[in-house]
Design a protein around this motif. Sequence first.
Motif, PDB file in Angstrom:
ATOM      1  N   ILE A  45       0.848  -1.206   0.000  1.00  0.00           N
ATOM      2  CA  ILE A  45       0.000   0.000   0.000  1.00  0.00           C
ATOM      3  C   ILE A  45       0.877   1.247   0.000  1.00  0.00           C
ATOM      4  O   ILE A  45       0.589   2.223  -0.686  1.00  0.00           O
ATOM      5  N   TYR A  46       1.968   1.209   0.736  1.00  0.00           N
ATOM      6  CA  TYR A  46       2.894   2.349   0.762  1.00  0.00           C
ATOM      7  C   TYR A  46       3.508   2.555  -0.624  1.00  0.00           C
ATOM      8  O   TYR A  46       3.649   3.688  -1.084  1.00  0.00           O
ATOM      9  N   LYS A  47       3.853   1.483  -1.296  1.00  0.00           N
ATOM     10  CA  LYS A  47       4.360   1.580  -2.670  1.00  0.00           C
ATOM     11  C   LYS A  47       3.287   2.154  -3.596  1.00  0.00           C
ATOM     12  O   LYS A  47       3.585   2.961  -4.480  1.00  0.00           O
ATOM     13  N   GLN A  48       2.039   1.745  -3.397  1.00  0.00           N
ATOM     14  CA  GLN A  48       0.935   2.287  -4.192  1.00  0.00           C
ATOM     15  C   GLN A  48       0.794   3.788  -3.955  1.00  0.00           C
ATOM     16  O   GLN A  48       0.580   4.550  -4.894  1.00  0.00           O
ATOM     17  N   ARG A  83      -5.200   6.239  -0.641  1.00  0.00           N
ATOM     18  CA  ARG A  83      -4.035   5.644  -0.003  1.00  0.00           C
ATOM     19  C   ARG A  83      -3.451   6.543   1.080  1.00  0.00           C
ATOM     20  O   ARG A  83      -2.989   6.065   2.106  1.00  0.00           O
ATOM     21  N   ALA A  84      -3.491   7.853   0.859  1.00  0.00           N
ATOM     22  CA  ALA A  84      -2.998   8.784   1.874  1.00  0.00           C
ATOM     23  C   ALA A  84      -3.839   8.681   3.145  1.00  0.00           C
ATOM     24  O   ALA A  84      -3.287   8.638   4.256  1.00  0.00           O
ATOM     25  N   MET A  85      -5.149   8.615   2.996  1.00  0.00           N
ATOM     26  CA  MET A  85      -6.025   8.502   4.161  1.00  0.00           C
ATOM     27  C   MET A  85      -5.812   7.162   4.867  1.00  0.00           C
ATOM     28  O   MET A  85      -5.739   7.092   6.090  1.00  0.00           O
ATOM     29  N   LEU A  98       6.516   3.578   8.722  1.00  0.00           N
ATOM     30  CA  LEU A  98       5.932   4.791   8.158  1.00  0.00           C
ATOM     31  C   LEU A  98       6.514   6.060   8.774  1.00  0.00           C
ATOM     32  O   LEU A  98       5.882   7.117   8.755  1.00  0.00           O
ATOM     33  N   ALA A  99       7.732   5.968   9.272  1.00  0.00           N
ATOM     34  CA  ALA A  99       8.360   7.119   9.921  1.00  0.00           C
ATOM     35  C   ALA A  99       8.469   8.324   8.991  1.00  0.00           C
ATOM     36  O   ALA A  99       8.328   9.467   9.427  1.00  0.00           O
ATOM     37  N   GLN A 100       8.700   8.093   7.704  1.00  0.00           N
ATOM     38  CA  GLN A 100       8.866   9.188   6.754  1.00  0.00           C
ATOM     39  C   GLN A 100       7.544   9.653   6.125  1.00  0.00           C
ATOM     40  O   GLN A 100       7.504  10.700   5.483  1.00  0.00           O
ATOM     41  N   TYR A 101       6.489   8.885   6.319  1.00  0.00           N
ATOM     42  CA  TYR A 101       5.215   9.203   5.676  1.00  0.00           C
ATOM     43  C   TYR A 101       4.694  10.609   5.998  1.00  0.00           C
ATOM     44  O   TYR A 101       4.346  11.354   5.080  1.00  0.00           O
ATOM     45  N   PRO A 102       4.653  11.024   7.273  1.00  0.00           N
ATOM     46  CA  PRO A 102       4.136  12.377   7.544  1.00  0.00           C
ATOM     47  C   PRO A 102       4.924  13.472   6.821  1.00  0.00           C
ATOM     48  O   PRO A 102       4.336  14.412   6.288  1.00  0.00           O
ATOM     49  N   ASN A 103       6.236  13.335   6.773  1.00  0.00           N
ATOM     50  CA  ASN A 103       7.063  14.332   6.075  1.00  0.00           C
ATOM     51  C   ASN A 103       6.797  14.323   4.573  1.00  0.00           C
ATOM     52  O   ASN A 103       6.766  15.373   3.938  1.00  0.00           O
ATOM     53  N   LEU A 120     -11.106  16.612  -3.098  1.00  0.00           N
ATOM     54  CA  LEU A 120      -9.993  16.038  -2.330  1.00  0.00           C
ATOM     55  C   LEU A 120      -9.370  17.063  -1.407  1.00  0.00           C
ATOM     56  O   LEU A 120      -8.825  16.706  -0.379  1.00  0.00           O
ATOM     57  N   GLY A 121      -9.454  18.321  -1.750  1.00  0.00           N
ATOM     58  CA  GLY A 121      -8.905  19.361  -0.891  1.00  0.00           C
ATOM     59  C   GLY A 121      -9.514  19.298   0.500  1.00  0.00           C
ATOM     60  O   GLY A 121      -8.833  19.444   1.515  1.00  0.00           O
ATOM     61  N   CYS A 122     -10.803  19.034   0.572  1.00  0.00           N
ATOM     62  CA  CYS A 122     -11.485  18.904   1.873  1.00  0.00           C
ATOM     63  C   CYS A 122     -10.963  17.701   2.632  1.00  0.00           C
ATOM     64  O   CYS A 122     -10.780  17.764   3.845  1.00  0.00           O
ATOM     65  N   MET A 123     -10.703  16.615   1.939  1.00  0.00           N
ATOM     66  CA  MET A 123     -10.202  15.409   2.599  1.00  0.00           C
ATOM     67  C   MET A 123      -8.825  15.656   3.207  1.00  0.00           C
ATOM     68  O   MET A 123      -8.545  15.211   4.307  1.00  0.00           O
ATOM     69  N   TRP A 124      -7.967  16.387   2.518  1.00  0.00           N
ATOM     70  CA  TRP A 124      -6.603  16.619   3.014  1.00  0.00           C
ATOM     71  C   TRP A 124      -6.624  17.410   4.308  1.00  0.00           C
ATOM     72  O   TRP A 124      -5.779  17.217   5.162  1.00  0.00           O
ATOM     73  N   HIS A 125      -7.619  18.265   4.474  1.00  0.00           N
ATOM     74  CA  HIS A 125      -7.714  19.036   5.724  1.00  0.00           C
ATOM     75  C   HIS A 125      -8.019  18.133   6.904  1.00  0.00           C
ATOM     76  O   HIS A 125      -7.701  18.449   8.037  1.00  0.00           O
ATOM     77  N   LYS A 126      -8.641  16.979   6.656  1.00  0.00           N
ATOM     78  CA  LYS A 126      -8.964  16.038   7.728  1.00  0.00           C
ATOM     79  C   LYS A 126      -7.737  15.303   8.228  1.00  0.00           C
ATOM     80  O   LYS A 126      -7.731  14.784   9.329  1.00  0.00           O
ATOM     81  N   LEU A 127      -6.708  15.198   7.372  1.00  0.00           N
ATOM     82  CA  LEU A 127      -5.490  14.499   7.774  1.00  0.00           C
ATOM     83  C   LEU A 127      -4.788  15.321   8.825  1.00  0.00           C
ATOM     84  O   LEU A 127      -4.204  14.939   9.719  1.00  0.00           O
TER      85      LEU A 127
END
Length: 127
Positions: A45-48, A83-85, A98-103, A120-127
């Motif tokens: 999933i991380y590769k995806q 995949r980001a969510m 997943l140490a580097q994922y947030p960066n 999708l812009g709204c979804m990114w604000h939820k992260l």
Amino acid sequence: MASLPDLAADLISASGRASEKLNLPSLQSKMKSDPEGYSSELTLIYKQFKSSLELFQQQVALNFTSLSGIASDSTVAKDLGDRAMFLAHVTPFYPKELAQYPNELVRFLESSARNLPSDLGCMWHKL
């Protein structure tokens, strides 16, 4: 680079659960309850995610330089968002992997947030 469908097929076959259809919410739940048992799925999933990120950035670059006015493919952005969510929800269960994922996510949003479809812009604000 493998395509997203190829990576999904790899995910199902690598897990040894070929009878299960790729269902991110179900997989997310299973990974939270048994992180060690689903490490190969996390890797795929991380590769995806990384592939989706690269495809999105290439698509944005092509649209920016294109004179033909070809619209972007919204499925690329949706795959990236899905995949980001997913990864955002399982990151606490895989702190090393997943140490580097947030960066990576922050760098992406800093450079590309204005190119995201409005839904999708709204979804990114939820992260």
